[in-house]
Scaffold this motif. Structure first.
Motif, PDB file in Angstrom:
ATOM      1  N   ARG A  23       0.927  -0.893  -0.146  1.00  0.00           N
ATOM      2  CA  ARG A  23      -0.158   0.207  -0.084  1.00  0.00           C
ATOM      3  C   ARG A  23       0.862   1.519  -0.204  1.00  0.00           C
ATOM      4  NH1 ARG A  23      -4.224  -1.830   4.596  1.00  0.00           N
ATOM      5  NH2 ARG A  23      -5.623  -3.669   3.095  1.00  0.00           N
ATOM      6  N   PRO A  24       0.531   2.260  -0.788  1.00  0.00           N
ATOM      7  CA  PRO A  24       1.066   3.528  -0.581  1.00  0.00           C
ATOM      8  C   PRO A  24       1.174   4.329   0.643  1.00  0.00           C
ATOM      9  CG  PRO A  24      -0.665   4.069  -1.703  1.00  0.00           C
ATOM     10  CD  PRO A  24      -0.905   2.507  -1.778  1.00  0.00           C
ATOM     11  N   VAL A  25       2.697   4.813   0.624  1.00  0.00           N
ATOM     12  CA  VAL A  25       2.984   5.490   2.220  1.00  0.00           C
ATOM     13  C   VAL A  25       2.411   6.515   2.148  1.00  0.00           C
ATOM     14  CG1 VAL A  25       4.132   5.783   4.142  1.00  0.00           C
ATOM     15  CG2 VAL A  25       4.085   2.777   3.154  1.00  0.00           C
ATOM     16  N   LEU A  26       1.725   7.706   2.468  1.00  0.00           N
ATOM     17  CA  LEU A  26       1.411   8.259   2.580  1.00  0.00           C
ATOM     18  C   LEU A  26       2.991   9.740   3.385  1.00  0.00           C
ATOM     19  CD1 LEU A  26      -2.702   9.618   3.450  1.00  0.00           C
ATOM     20  CD2 LEU A  26      -1.039   9.558   1.029  1.00  0.00           C
ATOM     21  N   PRO A 185      -6.419   9.649   2.152  1.00  0.00           N
ATOM     22  CA  PRO A 185      -6.945  10.453   2.470  1.00  0.00           C
ATOM     23  C   PRO A 185      -9.597   9.937   2.788  1.00  0.00           C
ATOM     24  CG  PRO A 185      -6.324  11.022   0.485  1.00  0.00           C
ATOM     25  CD  PRO A 185      -5.905   9.654   0.582  1.00  0.00           C
ATOM     26  N   ARG A 186      -9.508   9.226   1.899  1.00  0.00           N
ATOM     27  CA  ARG A 186     -10.980   8.631   2.521  1.00  0.00           C
ATOM     28  C   ARG A 186     -10.484   8.042   3.622  1.00  0.00           C
ATOM     29  NH1 ARG A 186     -14.125   4.025  -1.073  1.00  0.00           N
ATOM     30  NH2 ARG A 186     -16.067   4.083   0.013  1.00  0.00           N
ATOM     31  N   ALA A 187      -9.448   6.585   4.097  1.00  0.00           N
ATOM     32  CA  ALA A 187      -9.281   6.104   4.686  1.00  0.00           C
ATOM     33  C   ALA A 187      -9.524   7.535   6.673  1.00  0.00           C
ATOM     34  CB  ALA A 187      -8.514   5.049   4.635  1.00  0.00           C
ATOM     35  N   ARG A 188      -8.560   8.067   5.986  1.00  0.00           N
ATOM     36  CA  ARG A 188      -8.492   8.924   7.086  1.00  0.00           C
ATOM     37  C   ARG A 188     -10.029   9.599   7.032  1.00  0.00           C
ATOM     38  NH1 ARG A 188      -3.504  13.012   5.815  1.00  0.00           N
ATOM     39  NH2 ARG A 188      -2.464  11.084   6.760  1.00  0.00           N
ATOM     40  N   ARG A 189     -10.902  10.241   6.979  1.00  0.00           N
ATOM     41  CA  ARG A 189     -11.744  10.578   7.115  1.00  0.00           C
ATOM     42  C   ARG A 189     -12.490   9.360   7.801  1.00  0.00           C
ATOM     43  NH1 ARG A 189     -11.114  12.808   1.214  1.00  0.00           N
ATOM     44  NH2 ARG A 189     -12.535  11.126   1.310  1.00  0.00           N
ATOM     45  N   TRP A 190     -12.824   8.534   7.330  1.00  0.00           N
ATOM     46  CA  TRP A 190     -13.462   7.391   8.060  1.00  0.00           C
ATOM     47  C   TRP A 190     -12.844   6.986   9.271  1.00  0.00           C
ATOM     48  CZ3 TRP A 190     -18.468   6.042   7.221  1.00  0.00           C
ATOM     49  CH2 TRP A 190     -18.765   6.148   5.695  1.00  0.00           C
ATOM     50  N   LEU A 191     -12.008   6.919   9.689  1.00  0.00           N
ATOM     51  CA  LEU A 191     -11.047   6.779  10.474  1.00  0.00           C
ATOM     52  C   LEU A 191     -11.506   7.928  11.588  1.00  0.00           C
ATOM     53  CD1 LEU A 191      -8.036   4.960  10.144  1.00  0.00           C
ATOM     54  CD2 LEU A 191     -10.383   3.726  10.766  1.00  0.00           C
ATOM     55  N   SER A 192     -10.937   8.804  11.584  1.00  0.00           N
ATOM     56  CA  SER A 192     -11.139  10.042  11.891  1.00  0.00           C
ATOM     57  C   SER A 192     -12.769  10.355  12.489  1.00  0.00           C
ATOM     58  CB  SER A 192     -11.257  11.489  11.017  1.00  0.00           C
ATOM     59  OG  SER A 192     -10.016  11.453  10.478  1.00  0.00           O
ATOM     60  N   ALA A 193     -13.392  10.186  12.115  1.00  0.00           N
ATOM     61  CA  ALA A 193     -15.443   9.909  12.482  1.00  0.00           C
ATOM     62  C   ALA A 193     -15.370   8.688  13.394  1.00  0.00           C
ATOM     63  CB  ALA A 193     -16.279   9.438  11.018  1.00  0.00           C
TER      64      ALA A 193
END
Length: 384
Positions: A23-26, A185-193
């Protein structure tokens, strides 16, 4: 007909994971201006809550009203469920679960950054929250005695380490680190919520159970958010620690792969023999050497050429004939008659032989000769 065994479901899962690319690392988050503003606002809110509780403001009165309402008596049917739900804020179980997930990610992405970032966040959380807890010394609702007071500065009483709420701050950091380290970014938004919902529910659960004041929970939220906002400042330290760990691992692997060095032992080098001058010549047997001490004080150690022994017949020497020696070597090296044919054997260099001097006189014994240095008992009488 032979058939191959059908792979199990677990084998298919691992085969699919092996085919998945890494998986790509940001990019590592940086302390941007937006993040700095959020950090400053959260820090100001944190100090405001502490000051409001220390001055016994309206926030303290609201704490007493929520405690005297006794939510666990108002809704007793959810008490059993919330007893388990509050475990999501305990440091031990949550650290084990999150470490397992981040360890899997570190193994898949070949990096230690997720684990090191989580370790840095937990370390900062324990230090900052513990200092404020024991510095303010506020007692919990179960240990409160004076209604309407802020219950602070009770350093030596039981239960005086509840401000801010450790469960709430730990829930914010533990579950918020997943969104901080998200790969997309999508995983970051879901995990933040998801982390926000978990941390809010855990904090309110402590108020329901009566273990914390409401102001403790609010300050716990602010404490955990400060840790997450300050993590980019510690990213260079995390990268340096990761590089040192990998360097140490490479040195350890190279040390294991290197062959073990064995100390060299002295080996006796055999004396080089002179090659034979003729293929028809056969080597003579080594001549016996006497071990008697030699009077010669010093013998040259330089190697000299060894002549081959001719196998031509030689005249037999009698017992009365003295043994002749080589003119260039004053020390005798043999005492056996030349007529004796010995078994073939390797020659030795003159420098390796032990110098020997013959014992006794070289003259043959004579019956009418008196040894020098002795005296006779009677002299012959001259005349008749």
């Amino acid at each position: 007909m032979r058939t191959e065994p059908k792979p199990s479901r677990l084998d298919r899962i691992f085969a699919r994971l092996d085919r998945e690319p890494e998986r790509p690392v940001l990019d590592v988050p940086r302390m941007t201006r937006h993040r700095v503003v959020l950090f400053g606002a959260t820090l100001a809110f944190y100090l405001t809550i502490v000051l409001a509780v220390a001055l016994t403001s309206w926030l303290v009165r609201f704490d007493w009203q929520a405690m005297l309402f006794r939510p666990y008596q108002q809704w007793p049917e959810i008490h059993a469920f919330l007893d388990y739900w509050v475990v999501l804020g305990q440091r031990g179980p949550t650290a084990v679960m999150v470490t397992a997930w981040l360890g899997w990610r570190s193994w898949r992405q070949h990096t230690l950054r997720p684990l090191l970032a989580f370790g840095a966040a937990v370390l900062l959380l324990n230090i900052t929250v513990a200092v404020v807890k024991y510095g303010l010394g506020r007692s919990g609702p179960h240990y409160a005695t004076d209604i309407g007071s802020n219950e602070m500065w009770h350093w030596f009483q039981a239960g005086s380490d509840i401000f801010p709420s450790g469960h709430t701050a730990n829930a914010v950091v533990t579950w918020g680190i997943l969104s901080y380290l998200a790969a997309t970014p999508r995983a970051r938004r879901w995990l933040s919520a998801l982390s926000a919902v978990v941390s809010l529910s855990v904090g309110l659960t402590t108020v329901y159970l009566g273990t914390h004041w409401l102001s403790d929970v609010v300050l716990g939220w602010a404490a955990g958010l400060l840790i997450l906002l300050a993590l980019p400042w510690f990213e260079p330290l995390v990268a340096r620690a990761e590089a040192e760990i990998f360097d140490l691992r490479d040195r350890w692997r190279s040390r294991r792969a290197a062959p073990a060095t064995v100390p060299a032992t002295p080996v006796e080098v055999p004396v080089a023999l002179k090659p034979r001058t003729s293929a028809q010549d056969e080597p003579a047997a080594p001549e016996p050497v006497s071990t008697a001490p030699s009077p010669v004080s010093a013998v040259s150690t330089a190697p000299e050429p060894v002549s081959t022994v001719s196998m031509a017949p030689e005249p037999v020497c009698t017992a009365q004939e003295p043994v002749s020696t080589a003119q260039d070597n004053p020390v005798s090296t043999a005492h056996t008659p030349k007529a004796l044919h010995l078994a073939p054997g390797p020659h030795t260099a003159r420098s390796d032989r032990t110098p020997v001097t013959p014992v006794g006189s070289r003259r043959p014994p004579q019956a009418d000769r008196v040894t020098r240095g002795t005296t006779t008992s009677a002299h012959p009488i001259a005349g008749g």
